[in-house]
Design an enzyme around this catalytic site. Structure first.
Site, PDB file in Angstrom:
ATOM      1  N   LEU A   1      -3.730   0.250   4.576  1.00  0.00           N
ATOM      2  CA  LEU A   1      -4.688   1.373   4.594  1.00  0.00           C
ATOM      3  C   LEU A   1      -4.078   2.674   4.088  1.00  0.00           C
ATOM      4  O   LEU A   1      -4.637   3.745   4.245  1.00  0.00           O
ATOM      5  CB  LEU A   1      -5.216   1.592   6.024  1.00  0.00           C
ATOM      6  CG  LEU A   1      -6.157   0.501   6.553  1.00  0.00           C
ATOM      7  CD1 LEU A   1      -6.672   0.886   7.939  1.00  0.00           C
ATOM      8  CD2 LEU A   1      -7.330   0.261   5.610  1.00  0.00           C
TER       9      LEU A   1
ATOM     10  N   LEU B   1      -1.659   3.376  -1.295  1.00  0.00           N
ATOM     11  CA  LEU B   1      -1.694   2.321  -2.323  1.00  0.00           C
ATOM     12  C   LEU B   1      -2.410   1.056  -1.882  1.00  0.00           C
ATOM     13  O   LEU B   1      -2.856   0.268  -2.721  1.00  0.00           O
ATOM     14  CB  LEU B   1      -0.252   1.948  -2.726  1.00  0.00           C
ATOM     15  CG  LEU B   1       0.675   3.080  -3.136  1.00  0.00           C
ATOM     16  CD1 LEU B   1       1.990   2.513  -3.630  1.00  0.00           C
ATOM     17  CD2 LEU B   1       0.033   3.982  -4.169  1.00  0.00           C
TER      18      LEU B   1
ATOM     19  N   ARG C   1      -4.167   0.707  11.893  1.00  0.00           N
ATOM     20  CA  ARG C   1      -5.185   1.738  12.063  1.00  0.00           C
ATOM     21  C   ARG C   1      -6.563   1.152  11.827  1.00  0.00           C
ATOM     22  O   ARG C   1      -6.699   0.129  11.148  1.00  0.00           O
ATOM     23  CB  ARG C   1      -4.930   2.891  11.065  1.00  0.00           C
ATOM     24  CG  ARG C   1      -3.588   3.560  11.278  1.00  0.00           C
ATOM     25  CD  ARG C   1      -3.444   4.767  10.377  1.00  0.00           C
ATOM     26  NE  ARG C   1      -3.223   4.373   8.982  1.00  0.00           N
ATOM     27  CZ  ARG C   1      -3.706   5.071   7.948  1.00  0.00           C
ATOM     28  NH1 ARG C   1      -4.446   6.127   8.147  1.00  0.00           N
ATOM     29  NH2 ARG C   1      -3.445   4.682   6.715  1.00  0.00           N
TER      30      ARG C   1
ATOM     31  N   ILE D   1       3.656  -4.869  12.198  1.00  0.00           N
ATOM     32  CA  ILE D   1       4.879  -5.576  11.754  1.00  0.00           C
ATOM     33  C   ILE D   1       5.974  -5.519  12.821  1.00  0.00           C
ATOM     34  O   ILE D   1       6.980  -6.213  12.710  1.00  0.00           O
ATOM     35  CB  ILE D   1       5.409  -5.021  10.414  1.00  0.00           C
ATOM     36  CG1 ILE D   1       5.817  -3.561  10.537  1.00  0.00           C
ATOM     37  CG2 ILE D   1       4.416  -5.242   9.296  1.00  0.00           C
ATOM     38  CD1 ILE D   1       6.606  -3.055   9.328  1.00  0.00           C
TER      39      ILE D   1
ATOM     40  N   TYR E   1      14.482   6.906   4.782  1.00  0.00           N
ATOM     41  CA  TYR E   1      13.570   6.147   3.920  1.00  0.00           C
ATOM     42  C   TYR E   1      14.349   5.412   2.842  1.00  0.00           C
ATOM     43  O   TYR E   1      14.205   4.198   2.675  1.00  0.00           O
ATOM     44  CB  TYR E   1      12.571   7.119   3.287  1.00  0.00           C
ATOM     45  CG  TYR E   1      11.607   6.550   2.294  1.00  0.00           C
ATOM     46  CD1 TYR E   1      11.569   7.020   0.981  1.00  0.00           C
ATOM     47  CD2 TYR E   1      10.688   5.570   2.663  1.00  0.00           C
ATOM     48  CE1 TYR E   1      10.652   6.539   0.064  1.00  0.00           C
ATOM     49  CE2 TYR E   1       9.763   5.074   1.750  1.00  0.00           C
ATOM     50  CZ  TYR E   1       9.750   5.570   0.453  1.00  0.00           C
ATOM     51  OH  TYR E   1       8.845   5.075  -0.460  1.00  0.00           O
TER      52      TYR E   1
HETATM   53  N1  LIG Z   1       2.999   6.107  -2.685  1.00  0.00           N
HETATM   54  C1  LIG Z   1       4.077   6.155  -3.431  1.00  0.00           C
HETATM   55  O1  LIG Z   1       4.221   7.054  -4.279  1.00  0.00           O
HETATM   56  C2  LIG Z   1       5.158   5.133  -3.275  1.00  0.00           C
HETATM   57  C3  LIG Z   1       5.070   4.130  -2.319  1.00  0.00           C
HETATM   58  N2  LIG Z   1       6.096   3.224  -2.217  1.00  0.00           N
HETATM   59  C4  LIG Z   1       6.026   2.156  -1.195  1.00  0.00           C
HETATM   60  O2  LIG Z   1       4.780   1.489  -1.250  1.00  0.00           O
HETATM   61  C5  LIG Z   1       4.364   1.149   0.084  1.00  0.00           C
HETATM   62  C6  LIG Z   1       2.974   1.711   0.333  1.00  0.00           C
HETATM   63  O3  LIG Z   1       3.061   3.105   0.141  1.00  0.00           O
HETATM   64  P1  LIG Z   1       1.858   4.070   0.579  1.00  0.00           P
HETATM   65  O4  LIG Z   1       0.571   3.332   0.556  1.00  0.00           O
HETATM   66  O5  LIG Z   1       2.010   5.304  -0.216  1.00  0.00           O
HETATM   67  O6  LIG Z   1       2.281   4.375   2.094  1.00  0.00           O
HETATM   68  P2  LIG Z   1       1.422   5.112   3.222  1.00  0.00           P
HETATM   69  O7  LIG Z   1       2.373   5.869   4.049  1.00  0.00           O
HETATM   70  O8  LIG Z   1       0.273   5.820   2.584  1.00  0.00           O
HETATM   71  O9  LIG Z   1       0.844   3.852   4.055  1.00  0.00           O
HETATM   72  C7  LIG Z   1       1.701   3.064   4.829  1.00  0.00           C
HETATM   73  C8  LIG Z   1       0.826   2.270   5.780  1.00  0.00           C
HETATM   74  O10 LIG Z   1       1.680   1.552   6.692  1.00  0.00           O
HETATM   75  C9  LIG Z   1       1.006   1.479   7.924  1.00  0.00           C
HETATM   76  N3  LIG Z   1       1.926   1.209   9.031  1.00  0.00           N
HETATM   77  C10 LIG Z   1       2.725   2.078   9.681  1.00  0.00           C
HETATM   78  N4  LIG Z   1       3.360   1.456  10.687  1.00  0.00           N
HETATM   79  C11 LIG Z   1       2.959   0.153  10.672  1.00  0.00           C
HETATM   80  C12 LIG Z   1       3.244  -0.994  11.479  1.00  0.00           C
HETATM   81  N5  LIG Z   1       4.075  -0.926  12.532  1.00  0.00           N
HETATM   82  N6  LIG Z   1       2.633  -2.163  11.166  1.00  0.00           N
HETATM   83  C13 LIG Z   1       1.761  -2.233  10.124  1.00  0.00           C
HETATM   84  N7  LIG Z   1       1.448  -1.183   9.322  1.00  0.00           N
HETATM   85  C14 LIG Z   1       2.038  -0.014   9.609  1.00  0.00           C
HETATM   86  C15 LIG Z   1       0.333   2.846   8.090  1.00  0.00           C
HETATM   87  O11 LIG Z   1      -0.733   2.787   9.003  1.00  0.00           O
HETATM   88  C16 LIG Z   1      -0.114   3.134   6.650  1.00  0.00           C
HETATM   89  O12 LIG Z   1      -1.456   2.774   6.445  1.00  0.00           O
HETATM   90  C17 LIG Z   1       5.431   1.706   1.024  1.00  0.00           C
HETATM   91  O13 LIG Z   1       6.320   0.654   1.394  1.00  0.00           O
HETATM   92  C18 LIG Z   1       6.172   2.731   0.187  1.00  0.00           C
HETATM   93  O14 LIG Z   1       7.530   2.832   0.557  1.00  0.00           O
HETATM   94  C19 LIG Z   1       7.226   3.268  -2.988  1.00  0.00           C
HETATM   95  C20 LIG Z   1       7.351   4.272  -3.919  1.00  0.00           C
HETATM   96  C21 LIG Z   1       6.294   5.216  -4.186  1.00  0.00           C
HETATM   97  C1  LIG Z   2       8.407   8.106  -4.268  1.00  0.00           C
HETATM   98  C2  LIG Z   2       8.132   7.615  -2.911  1.00  0.00           C
HETATM   99  O1  LIG Z   2       8.739   6.649  -2.501  1.00  0.00           O
HETATM  100  C3  LIG Z   2       7.153   8.313  -2.048  1.00  0.00           C
HETATM  101  N1  LIG Z   2       5.997   8.772  -2.791  1.00  0.00           N
HETATM  102  C4  LIG Z   2       7.845   9.529  -1.420  1.00  0.00           C
HETATM  103  O2  LIG Z   2       7.824  10.578  -2.039  1.00  0.00           O
HETATM  104  O3  LIG Z   2       8.435   9.365  -0.341  1.00  0.00           O
END
Ligand SMILES: NC(=O)C1=CN([C@@H]2O[C@H](COP(=O)(O)OP(=O)(O)OC[C@H]3O[C@@H](n4cnc5c(N)ncnc54)[C@H](O)[C@@H]3O)[C@@H](O)[C@H]2O)C=CC1
Ligand SMILES: CC(=O)[C@H](N)C(=O)O
Length: 380
Positions: A71, A74, A97, A114, A202
């Site tokens: 949620l 991405l 959530r 998780i 992180y």
């Molecule tokens: N958005 C970006 O620019 C980037 C994202 N990533 C990676 O891609 C993945 C997704 O990123 P986003 O969607 O931006 O992250 P986000 O922070 O928007 O979403 C993360 C989700 O994980 C869920 N979460 C938290 N604790 C949890 C648990 N105990 N069990 C299950 N779910 C849980 C949250 O409710 C949230 O919906 C992450 O692993 C992030 O490190 C990597 C590089 C860039």
């Molecule tokens: C680049 C990523 O991993 C993320 N958007 C962050 O800024 O923490």
């Protein structure tokens, strides 16, 4: 798209005007596959069949994907992208959530934490999961604000995911990040293999995820696949508390008020990518034939820009747009330790990665995103 189905390989028979076209060699087992009328799959052990044949017949295989942490910024996009390919009921979205109505009614959604390894195993077994996309995490800035929660989710949570994927022979995708590098890494560009001493929890947790996934691949045969994502930019979802969030928020502010206060310095260069490229890369690496992967963790790159350059590009569409700067010292220190650009030549060589969006067409796409203006209104 080249791909493979390992273990229970498949052989496709296509009834064509009563004539059967046999593709694969041996026949051992037999199962009806949903999605293709008159198409039958017969199984044989330990053979590989290029997935091209499956795609050619428009066949939706018996894949069930579980998407953890779905949620966030991405996750919903990935679920929609996978559902277009494999069918709505083949992709289960999960999070801790509550989903909004339009997401809850758009395909299977379940609660999955998780940190609860029993719940995770039950989910995988009860839904006969084949592929697991592990998106749950605390991003860079929010992780620095709550190190113990970031350790739990990003490290203990990762351990639980890797264990259940190994036990049940899943294909596992875990995203890493530009944040997996630190101030002693080469920054312009950062190659796939170099010193990685990140200075955030992180980044440390993501390097650990890369190393754990590769250990389980070599030691236990876990089909682990990992891409280091740049900062991802999306129009219809909010960022989750990272250092690159400015590059998403700037568009909402440009449309809403024509003004934006940036929390990074104007000259801060970071690798960035439009979400469509990110999601396509994720599926492409998951469908890449094992034999094509010389590595299990790859950089992927599309563009890199500074807030100043992004603002100039927005200015071409919104001449009255104004950017000001109020630097957040925590995010600035993180950004200054990250790569300015990525070398992704291995991804391009091994499995044909290429980006579609550069800075000009990112800005055009974002500002013309269907309903973006009303989305901004609704978001506010
Ligand atoms: N958005 C970006 O620019 C980037 C994202 N990533 C990676 O891609 C993945 C997704 O990123 P986003 O969607 O931006 O992250 P986000 O922070 O928007 O979403 C993360 C989700 O994980 C869920 N979460 C938290 N604790 C949890 C648990 N105990 N069990 C299950 N779910 C849980 C949250 O409710 C949230 O919906 C992450 O692993 C992030 O490190 C990597 C590089 C860039
Ligand atoms: C680049 C990523 O991993 C993320 N958007 C962050 O800024 O923490």
């Amino acid at each position: 798209i080249q791909g493979e189905i390992k273990g229970y390989g498949t052989q496709i028979y296509k009834k064509k005007k009563k004539k059967r076209k046999e593709i694969g060699p041996r026949v051992v087992d037999y199962a009806q596959c949903h999605g293709g009328k008159g198409l039958k799959i017969v199984f044989f052990h330990n053979d590989i069949l290029e997935i091209t044949e499956l795609i050619r017949f428009g066949l939706k295989c018996l894949f069930v994907h579980l998407h953890l942490g779905g949620l966030g910024q991405l996750g919903v996009g990935l679920a929609n992208f996978l559902r277009k390919r494999f069918g709505k009921d083949s992709v289960i979205l999960s999070d801790i959530r509550k989903p909004p109505d339009h997401i809850f009614h758009n395909g299977p959604f379940i609660y999955s934490d998780i940190l609860d390894s029993k719940n995770l195993r039950e989910t995988v077994v009860n839904n006969r999961i084949n592929w697991l996309f592990h998106y749950s995490a605390l991003l860079s800035a929010v992780g620095e604000a709550d190190v113990s929660l970031a350790k739990a989710v990003n490290i203990t949570g990762l351990h639980n995911v890797v264990d259940v994927a190994t036990e049940h022979g899943l294909r596992l995708f875990v995203p890493s990040t530009i944040g997996a590098f630190g101030p002693t890494s080469p920054r312009n560009p950062a190659p796939d293999l170099c010193v990685q001493r990140p200075r955030t929890i992180y980044g440390v947790s993501k390097v650990h995820a890369e190393l754990m996934g590769e250990y389980y691949y070599h030691r236990y045969g876990l089909d682990f696949r990992c891409l280091r994502y740049p900062g991802i930019i999306s129009a219809d979802s909010q960022p989750g508390g990272g250092t690159t969030d400015y590059a998403v928020q700037i568009f909402h502010h440009a449309v809403k008020s024509g003004r934006f206060e940036c929390n990074l310095k104007p000259s801060t260069r970071l690798p960035m990518m439009y979400i469509e490229d990110c999601l396509r890369a994720t599926l492409e690496v998951m469908e890449a034939p094992t034999k094509s992967l010389s590595m299990r963790t790859y950089n992927i790159n599309a563009m890199s820009f500074t807030p100043e350059e992004l603002a100039q590009e927005i200015h071409k569409h919104i001449p009255e747009f104004q950017i000001t700067y109020n630097v957040d010292s925590v995010r600035q220190a993180i950004a200054d330790s990250w790569p300015m650009n990525f070398d992704d030549s291995n991804a391009r060589k091994d499995w044909g990665w290429k980006h579609d969006f550069d800075l000009p067409n990112l800005v055009t796409t974002m500002l013309n995103f269907p309903g973006f203006h009303t989305r901004v209104a609704r978001a506010n």
